[in-house]
Scaffold this motif. Sequence first.
Motif, PDB file in Angstrom:
ATOM      1  N   GLY A 191      -5.417   1.703   6.156  1.00  0.00           N
ATOM      2  CA  GLY A 191      -5.481   3.133   6.470  1.00  0.00           C
ATOM      3  C   GLY A 191      -6.045   3.966   5.325  1.00  0.00           C
ATOM      4  N   GLY A 192      -5.735   5.260   5.373  1.00  0.00           N
ATOM      5  CA  GLY A 192      -6.292   6.208   4.415  1.00  0.00           C
ATOM      6  C   GLY A 192      -5.983   5.889   2.957  1.00  0.00           C
ATOM      7  N   HIS A 226      -0.937  10.987   6.756  1.00  0.00           N
ATOM      8  CA  HIS A 226       0.046  11.417   7.761  1.00  0.00           C
ATOM      9  C   HIS A 226       1.041  10.281   8.026  1.00  0.00           C
ATOM     10  CE1 HIS A 226      -1.416   9.106  11.231  1.00  0.00           C
ATOM     11  NE2 HIS A 226      -0.423   9.608  11.915  1.00  0.00           N
ATOM     12  N   ASP A 227       0.667   9.061   7.586  1.00  0.00           N
ATOM     13  CA  ASP A 227       1.548   7.898   7.722  1.00  0.00           C
ATOM     14  C   ASP A 227       1.147   6.872   6.675  1.00  0.00           C
ATOM     15  OD1 ASP A 227      -0.797   6.702   8.530  1.00  0.00           O
ATOM     16  OD2 ASP A 227      -0.058   6.055  10.487  1.00  0.00           O
ATOM     17  N   ASP A 257       0.021   2.725   6.536  1.00  0.00           N
ATOM     18  CA  ASP A 257      -0.376   1.609   7.398  1.00  0.00           C
ATOM     19  C   ASP A 257      -0.371   0.296   6.625  1.00  0.00           C
ATOM     20  OD1 ASP A 257      -1.505   3.340   9.754  1.00  0.00           O
ATOM     21  OD2 ASP A 257      -2.462   4.151   7.955  1.00  0.00           O
TER      22      ASP A 257
HETATM   23 MN    MN Z   1      -2.750   6.218   8.242  1.00  0.00          MN
END
Ligand code: MN
Length: 404
Positions: A193-194, A203-204, A206
């Motif tokens: 993810g990011g 935002h989360d 991963d």
């Molecule tokens: Mn993410």
Amino acid sequence: QISEAEVALFSVPSYACQRRTTRDNHNSNLTDALSLLAENAELNNEDGRGVAFRRAAALMKALPTQVISMSQLRGLPCLGEHSLRVIKDVLENGVSSEVESTKQSKRYKALKILTGIFGVGAKTADRWIREGIYNLEQLRDSGQTLNRAQKSGLEHYDDLNEPVTKAEADAIGEIVQKAVDSVLTGSQVALTGGFRRGKLTGHDVDFLITHPEEGKEVGLMPKVVAWLESQGFLLYQKTTRNSYLESKDGPARPASNMDRFERCFSIFKLTKGKEQESTQPEEQNDLKTKDVLRPHMQVDTDQQLCELSKNYQMEAASHKIWRAVRVDLVVSPISQFAFAVLGWTGSKLFERELRRWAGHEKNMSLSSHALFDNTQNKYLRATSEEEIFAYLGLEYIPPSERNA
Ligand code: MN
Ligand code: TTP
Ligand code: MN
Ligand code: MN
């Protein structure tokens, strides 16, 4: 006044996966405007419009300098009539009137608030708005039936709308690694993810989990989740089993962009300050713990205990000692790991463009499971992201330059 001759023209390839897009953005005034219109389109289920604005925003993000004149944009791909109108408005007036009126609109504000609830998508939000629900208070009063995810989402609304820091992501990474080590030795955890792209917040968080021995990863997720649950780390979880092998359409033509890995959408309970613990000297920690614990141990009567417990609860509520964080866990067999890492690193537009490139330019089908060459009618095996880019005839783009 700057004459046209003094204004450099940009040359940019049209697929985002052909470009290097770092986090450093010289045109955030333009990309913010285009991204907001993309978001608004997506919130209204206008996917085509959404993608068009996302592509335009990504193109502006990839430019090496700030745009000051429309003439610099001549010949650039990905800029439709509508996007050009928005850019012109921003360049001439500092803001886009369409963006400003969207931001002010009752519908946009409500869609943002309602889809800010974990488990609530554009369709549900639209239905609620049609029933006169525009904010959380009206939702609570309405007596709408919420599913388990939405109940959790509403309960932890503020926490889940507060960006997750890299330090928090690392703290959760350590917990996930511990969970995985406890249930199957040799398992590996990768941050995707990011955060893998070098973003400072998200935002989360991963994670992708695998095991070097093919097949050992089968059934791993329920064990990991059970361990996390037993340790009190989970506020919510929904695990979906792997549906890759039994799917009829096969990996070459995925029914949607959703992959079929065994996965878990969860909400973690992260103890605050945990991410800074390792940077504090041991002695200091000891002192603090003793200072906090000592008065709690001198309890003589039930009444005192009750008082103490009440105080503690008030204390905990006023400066809460934990926070809720969204975490995505995915398990992949080692044979698909390179594809899974590539597919889960993002950005979402970069992924979409990779698949479009594969299909339109190479007659190949790319998913988070595999790469299929439709001309040779065979799967192309890969053990690294570099190999996948090479198969696709693309220059390798490292994660930090996939921020399209
Ligand atoms: Mn993410
Ligand atoms: P996200 O976590 O949604 O996005 P992100 O990590 O880039 O940004 P944020 O900071 O907002 O969290 O998705 C990460 C990647 O996972 C994205 O490239 C798409 C991929 N993905 C799938 O492959 N399948 C899925 O079902 C989902 C939800 C995401
Ligand atoms: Mn630069
Ligand atoms: Mn995610």
